[in-house]
Design a protein around this motif. Structure first.
Motif, mmCIF file in Angstrom:
data_model
loop_
_atom_site.group_PDB
_atom_site.id
_atom_site.type_symbol
_atom_site.label_atom_id
_atom_site.label_comp_id
_atom_site.label_asym_id
_atom_site.label_seq_id
_atom_site.Cartn_x
_atom_site.Cartn_y
_atom_site.Cartn_z
ATOM 1 N N ASP A 23 0.853 -1.191 0.000
ATOM 2 C CA ASP A 23 0.000 0.000 0.000
ATOM 3 C C ASP A 23 0.891 1.244 0.000
ATOM 4 O O ASP A 23 1.806 1.364 0.820
ATOM 5 C CB ASP A 23 -0.894 -0.013 1.237
ATOM 6 C CG ASP A 23 -2.027 0.999 1.147
ATOM 7 O OD1 ASP A 23 -1.820 2.069 0.557
ATOM 8 O OD2 ASP A 23 -3.119 0.703 1.671
ATOM 9 N N ARG A 25 -0.435 4.517 -0.011
ATOM 10 C CA ARG A 25 -1.238 5.714 0.273
ATOM 11 C C ARG A 25 -0.521 6.720 1.157
ATOM 12 O O ARG A 25 -0.735 7.932 1.036
ATOM 13 C CB ARG A 25 -2.570 5.300 0.913
ATOM 14 C CG ARG A 25 -3.576 4.742 -0.084
ATOM 15 C CD ARG A 25 -4.838 4.302 0.600
ATOM 16 N NE ARG A 25 -4.595 3.158 1.489
ATOM 17 C CZ ARG A 25 -5.535 2.551 2.191
ATOM 18 N NH1 ARG A 25 -6.785 2.981 2.145
ATOM 19 N NH2 ARG A 25 -5.232 1.508 2.954
ATOM 20 N N GLU A 26 0.339 6.256 2.038
ATOM 21 C CA GLU A 26 1.011 7.192 2.932
ATOM 22 C C GLU A 26 1.985 8.103 2.197
ATOM 23 O O GLU A 26 2.394 9.148 2.725
ATOM 24 C CB GLU A 26 1.743 6.448 4.041
ATOM 25 C CG GLU A 26 2.911 5.606 3.582
ATOM 26 C CD GLU A 26 3.545 4.855 4.754
ATOM 27 O OE1 GLU A 26 4.651 5.273 5.161
ATOM 28 O OE2 GLU A 26 2.950 3.887 5.246
ATOM 29 N N GLY A 28 1.080 9.604 -0.513
ATOM 30 C CA GLY A 28 0.199 10.717 -0.867
ATOM 31 C C GLY A 28 0.474 11.408 -2.179
ATOM 32 O O GLY A 28 0.073 12.553 -2.385
ATOM 33 N N TYR A 109 1.267 6.281 -11.965
ATOM 34 C CA TYR A 109 0.009 6.741 -11.377
ATOM 35 C C TYR A 109 -1.098 6.707 -12.433
ATOM 36 O O TYR A 109 -0.850 7.026 -13.611
ATOM 37 C CB TYR A 109 0.138 8.187 -10.887
ATOM 38 C CG TYR A 109 0.922 8.370 -9.612
ATOM 39 C CD1 TYR A 109 0.709 7.556 -8.502
ATOM 40 C CD2 TYR A 109 1.860 9.404 -9.504
ATOM 41 C CE1 TYR A 109 1.413 7.752 -7.325
ATOM 42 C CE2 TYR A 109 2.568 9.608 -8.333
ATOM 43 C CZ TYR A 109 2.357 8.778 -7.240
ATOM 44 O OH TYR A 109 3.053 8.978 -6.087
ATOM 45 N N ASP A 128 -5.539 1.349 -7.165
ATOM 46 C CA ASP A 128 -6.080 1.771 -5.868
ATOM 47 C C ASP A 128 -4.956 2.052 -4.869
ATOM 48 O O ASP A 128 -5.008 1.634 -3.707
ATOM 49 C CB ASP A 128 -7.026 0.705 -5.305
ATOM 50 C CG ASP A 128 -8.229 0.475 -6.203
ATOM 51 O OD1 ASP A 128 -8.691 1.448 -6.848
ATOM 52 O OD2 ASP A 128 -8.711 -0.672 -6.275
ATOM 53 N N ASP A 129 -3.920 2.741 -5.357
ATOM 54 C CA ASP A 129 -2.762 3.126 -4.535
ATOM 55 C C ASP A 129 -1.954 1.937 -4.028
ATOM 56 O O ASP A 129 -1.167 2.064 -3.078
ATOM 57 C CB ASP A 129 -3.196 3.994 -3.337
ATOM 58 C CG ASP A 129 -3.715 5.348 -3.757
ATOM 59 O OD1 ASP A 129 -3.068 5.981 -4.611
ATOM 60 O OD2 ASP A 129 -4.777 5.771 -3.256
ATOM 61 N N ARG A 130 -2.118 0.794 -4.664
ATOM 62 C CA ARG A 130 -1.339 -0.384 -4.290
ATOM 63 C C ARG A 130 -0.495 -0.835 -5.481
ATOM 64 O O ARG A 130 -0.838 -0.604 -6.642
ATOM 65 C CB ARG A 130 -2.249 -1.534 -3.841
ATOM 66 C CG ARG A 130 -3.040 -1.245 -2.577
ATOM 67 C CD ARG A 130 -3.840 -2.474 -2.155
ATOM 68 N NE ARG A 130 -4.544 -2.246 -0.901
ATOM 69 C CZ ARG A 130 -5.796 -1.796 -0.815
ATOM 70 N NH1 ARG A 130 -6.467 -1.529 -1.938
ATOM 71 N NH2 ARG A 130 -6.361 -1.610 0.350
#
Length: 205
Positions: A23, A25-26, A28, A109, A128-130
């Motif tokens: 993941d 997401r952190e 950003g 991205y 999905d940000d993974r």
């Protein structure tokens, strides 16, 4: 380009429970942010060339990676290490090798210029940000395997006549070679000698 992009199927979601999936997401999507990832993954499908050299099912593959957010995606770099087993290509003895490969891969991205101008075969995507590390690690590991693994760089292999390792044979080892033109005569002579020995003394015709 937009028509081409709209016709592409949406990537299947990634299983967040998989040890290969990370993941991001952190990060950003802020260029310059990074995080390290260290994990050990159990190999579920053997990697390599069967009967030559492989990382076997159940072996541990250790990942030591850095994930960095860049303008176009997440850049993954680092190493993957594991222990491979196989057989020497010259003498056929079992071998064990430490395998370490360097990894560098950009995951694009969604909506980035990179995604719009390349195919998934060229550059993988975030979903999905993974990111799914398995394909890039598998490819890198398999490509790192030698085509002909050796137990020693100077392995002499096997004697082509008797199949014994040259390293285990006495100096000067060799085999008498008979001219094929005389081979039939020698074979006949050996057969006749064997018959005479079987008859014993005084029993010759």
């Amino acid at each position: 380009m937009s028509e081409q992009k709209s016709s592409q199927a949406k990537p299947a979601p990634l299983d967040s429970r998989s040890p290969w999936v990370v993941d991001t997401r952190e990060l950003g999507r802020h260029a310059g942010l990074s995080r390290s990832v260290q994990r050990s993954v159990s190999v579920e499908t053997a990697l390599g060339v069967p009967d030559v050299i492989t990382i076997d099912v159940g072996s541990e593959l250790v990942l030591d990676l850095m994930l960095e957010s860049v303008v176009e995606g997440v850049l993954v770099s680092g190493t993957a290490t594991a222990i491979a087993t196989g057989h020497c290509a010259r003498c056929l003895d079992p071998i064990t090798e430490d395998v370490e490969v360097d990894l560098t891969e950009l995951f694009a991205y969604p909506g980035s210029t990179t995604e719009e101008t390349t195919s998934e075969e060229e550059i993988p995507r975030l979903v999905d940000d993974r990111i799914d590390l398995e394909p890039i690690v598998r490819d890198a590991v398999v490509l790192a395997f030698p085509l002909a693994p050796l137990c020693e760089d100077d392995c002499l292999g096997l004697c082509v006549e008797c199949g014994v390792k040259w390293a285990d044979l006495e100096p000067g080892h060799g085999h008498e070679k008979i001219d094929p033109r005389w081979a039939a005569l020698v074979e006949r002579f050996d057969d006749e000698s064997g018959e005479d020995q079987a008859k014993g003394p005084g029993k010759q015709a």
